[in-house]
Design a protein around this motif. Structure first.
Motif, PDB file in Angstrom:
ATOM      1  N   LEU A   1       0.866  -1.176   0.000  1.00 44.86           N
ATOM      2  CA  LEU A   1       0.000   0.000   0.000  1.00 44.86           C
ATOM      3  C   LEU A   1       0.901   1.223   0.000  1.00 44.86           C
ATOM      4  CD1 LEU A   1      -2.778  -0.933   2.590  1.00 44.86           C
ATOM      5  CD2 LEU A   1      -2.929  -0.964   0.111  1.00 44.86           C
ATOM      6  N   ILE A   2       0.661   2.136  -0.956  1.00 46.03           N
ATOM      7  CA  ILE A   2       1.499   3.320  -1.073  1.00 46.03           C
ATOM      8  C   ILE A   2       0.667   4.591  -0.952  1.00 46.03           C
ATOM      9  CG2 ILE A   2       3.333   2.211  -2.419  1.00 46.03           C
ATOM     10  CD1 ILE A   2       2.038   3.356  -4.955  1.00 46.03           C
ATOM     11  N   VAL A   3       1.297   5.649  -0.445  1.00 47.98           N
ATOM     12  CA  VAL A   3       0.648   6.955  -0.303  1.00 47.98           C
ATOM     13  C   VAL A   3       1.636   8.046  -0.705  1.00 47.98           C
ATOM     14  CG1 VAL A   3      -0.957   6.308   1.544  1.00 47.98           C
ATOM     15  CG2 VAL A   3       1.315   7.108   2.133  1.00 47.98           C
ATOM     16  N   ASP A   4       1.086   9.179  -1.149  1.00 44.08           N
ATOM     17  CA  ASP A   4       1.933  10.350  -1.394  1.00 44.08           C
ATOM     18  C   ASP A   4       1.398  11.594  -0.693  1.00 44.08           C
ATOM     19  OD1 ASP A   4      -0.222  11.081  -2.969  1.00 44.08           O
ATOM     20  OD2 ASP A   4       0.927  11.332  -4.813  1.00 44.08           O
ATOM     21  N   GLY A   5       0.259  11.481  -0.014  1.00 46.02           N
ATOM     22  CA  GLY A   5      -0.308  12.608   0.719  1.00 46.02           C
ATOM     23  C   GLY A   5      -0.991  13.617  -0.170  1.00 46.02           C
ATOM     24  N   ASN A   6      -0.964  13.373  -1.478  1.00 44.79           N
ATOM     25  CA  ASN A   6      -1.541  14.322  -2.424  1.00 44.79           C
ATOM     26  C   ASN A   6      -2.640  13.631  -3.235  1.00 44.79           C
ATOM     27  OD1 ASN A   6      -1.922  16.630  -3.869  1.00 44.79           O
ATOM     28  ND2 ASN A   6      -0.090  16.439  -5.117  1.00 44.79           N
ATOM     29  N   LEU A   7      -2.256  12.844  -4.229  1.00 46.88           N
ATOM     30  CA  LEU A   7      -3.238  12.096  -5.006  1.00 46.88           C
ATOM     31  C   LEU A   7      -3.698  10.862  -4.244  1.00 46.88           C
ATOM     32  CD1 LEU A   7      -1.397  12.293  -8.438  1.00 46.88           C
ATOM     33  CD2 LEU A   7      -3.487  13.494  -7.803  1.00 46.88           C
ATOM     34  N   ARG A   8      -2.770  10.219  -3.559  1.00 46.19           N
ATOM     35  CA  ARG A   8      -3.092   9.038  -2.757  1.00 46.19           C
ATOM     36  C   ARG A   8      -2.930   9.382  -1.292  1.00 46.19           C
ATOM     37  NH1 ARG A   8      -6.406   5.262  -4.433  1.00 46.19           N
ATOM     38  NH2 ARG A   8      -6.192   5.195  -6.658  1.00 46.19           N
ATOM     39  N   LYS A   9      -4.054   9.648  -0.658  1.00 46.22           N
ATOM     40  CA  LYS A   9      -4.028  10.081   0.734  1.00 46.22           C
ATOM     41  C   LYS A   9      -4.067   8.869   1.667  1.00 46.22           C
ATOM     42  CE  LYS A   9      -5.743  14.728   0.242  1.00 46.22           C
ATOM     43  NZ  LYS A   9      -5.603  15.053  -1.126  1.00 46.22           N
ATOM     44  N   LEU A  10      -3.828   9.137   2.940  1.00 46.83           N
ATOM     45  CA  LEU A  10      -3.751   8.070   3.940  1.00 46.83           C
ATOM     46  C   LEU A  10      -5.048   7.281   4.082  1.00 46.83           C
ATOM     47  CD1 LEU A  10      -1.735  10.056   6.570  1.00 46.83           C
ATOM     48  CD2 LEU A  10      -0.975   7.957   5.476  1.00 46.83           C
ATOM     49  N   ASP A  11      -6.178   7.933   3.854  1.00 41.93           N
ATOM     50  CA  ASP A  11      -7.445   7.220   3.998  1.00 41.93           C
ATOM     51  C   ASP A  11      -7.775   6.373   2.765  1.00 41.93           C
ATOM     52  OD1 ASP A  11      -7.786   9.484   2.473  1.00 41.93           O
ATOM     53  OD2 ASP A  11      -9.762   9.968   3.268  1.00 41.93           O
ATOM     54  N   ARG A  12      -7.062   6.593   1.652  1.00 41.06           N
ATOM     55  CA  ARG A  12      -7.270   5.775   0.449  1.00 41.06           C
ATOM     56  C   ARG A  12      -5.930   5.411  -0.180  1.00 41.06           C
ATOM     57  NH1 ARG A  12     -10.138   7.906  -3.928  1.00 41.06           N
ATOM     58  NH2 ARG A  12     -10.266   5.783  -4.645  1.00 41.06           N
ATOM     59  N   PRO A  13      -5.130   4.589   0.495  1.00 42.38           N
ATOM     60  CA  PRO A  13      -3.833   4.217  -0.084  1.00 42.38           C
ATOM     61  C   PRO A  13      -4.010   3.362  -1.334  1.00 42.38           C
ATOM     62  CG  PRO A  13      -4.248   2.960   1.906  1.00 42.38           C
ATOM     63  CD  PRO A  13      -5.360   3.954   1.776  1.00 42.38           C
ATOM     64  N   LYS A  14      -3.033   3.394  -2.211  1.00 44.55           N
ATOM     65  CA  LYS A  14      -3.088   2.621  -3.449  1.00 44.55           C
ATOM     66  C   LYS A  14      -2.437   1.263  -3.245  1.00 44.55           C
ATOM     67  CE  LYS A  14      -2.506   2.578  -8.296  1.00 44.55           C
ATOM     68  NZ  LYS A  14      -3.630   1.774  -8.692  1.00 44.55           N
ATOM     69  N   LYS A  15      -3.150   0.222  -3.618  1.00 45.85           N
ATOM     70  CA  LYS A  15      -2.568  -1.123  -3.590  1.00 45.85           C
ATOM     71  C   LYS A  15      -1.825  -1.294  -4.909  1.00 45.85           C
ATOM     72  CE  LYS A  15      -3.801  -5.958  -2.974  1.00 45.85           C
ATOM     73  NZ  LYS A  15      -4.908  -6.912  -2.879  1.00 45.85           N
ATOM     74  N   LYS A  16      -0.551  -1.582  -4.824  1.00 45.74           N
ATOM     75  CA  LYS A  16       0.282  -1.626  -6.021  1.00 45.74           C
ATOM     76  C   LYS A  16       1.147  -2.876  -6.000  1.00 45.74           C
ATOM     77  CE  LYS A  16       2.025   1.429  -9.261  1.00 45.74           C
ATOM     78  NZ  LYS A  16       1.202   1.667 -10.414  1.00 45.74           N
ATOM     79  N   LYS A  17       1.346  -3.457  -7.166  1.00 47.03           N
ATOM     80  CA  LYS A  17       2.247  -4.605  -7.270  1.00 47.03           C
ATOM     81  C   LYS A  17       3.677  -4.122  -7.120  1.00 47.03           C
ATOM     82  CE  LYS A  17      -0.448  -7.798  -9.999  1.00 47.03           C
ATOM     83  NZ  LYS A  17      -0.553  -8.557 -11.241  1.00 47.03           N
ATOM     84  N   ALA A  18       4.453  -4.874  -6.362  1.00 47.11           N
ATOM     85  CA  ALA A  18       5.846  -4.503  -6.110  1.00 47.11           C
ATOM     86  C   ALA A  18       6.655  -4.444  -7.397  1.00 47.11           C
ATOM     87  CB  ALA A  18       6.478  -5.480  -5.132  1.00 47.11           C
ATOM     88  N   LYS A  19       6.315  -5.287  -8.372  1.00 48.03           N
ATOM     89  CA  LYS A  19       7.085  -5.289  -9.617  1.00 48.03           C
ATOM     90  C   LYS A  19       6.860  -4.017 -10.439  1.00 48.03           C
ATOM     91  CE  LYS A  19       3.839  -7.890 -12.519  1.00 48.03           C
ATOM     92  NZ  LYS A  19       3.649  -9.107 -13.288  1.00 48.03           N
TER      93      LYS A  19
END
Length: 93
Positions: A37-55
């Motif tokens: 789960l990744i966040v940037d505080g801008n487009l992807r905020k803490l309440d909606r983190p992005k699930k991303k493949k590690a690759k």
């Protein structure tokens, strides 16, 4: 790189694929052996983190221990804090 073995909470990563390609993120948590789960505080905020493949991530050697510490101790963090942590990386990459 197929697994999340070398990715840890608080690690700085860059997206290599998808609509967010080229953006810098922080790893919020490791979901399983292939996803984080990744966040940037801008487009992807803490309440909606992005699930991303590690690759699909370029993993940098930088780990921000203060984020991991705050998460481990249930301390309050907000999106402005995430943006502040990522600020130097958005300029340099």
């Amino acid at each position: 790189m197929d697994s999340t073995n070398d990715i840890t909470v608080g690690q700085v990563v860059k997206s290599r694929a998808g609509r967010d390609k080229g953006n810098i993120f922080l790893v919020l948590s490791v979901v399983d052996d292939k996803h984080v789960l990744i966040v940037d505080g801008n487009l992807r905020k803490l309440d909606r983190p992005k699930k991303k493949k590690a690759k699909h991530l370029t993993v940098y050697n930088t780990v921000l221990p203060e984020l991991k510490y705050k998460l481990d101790n249930n301390m309050k963090i907000n999106n402005a804090y995430i943006r502040k942590l990522l600020e130097p990386f958005n300029k340099s990459f």
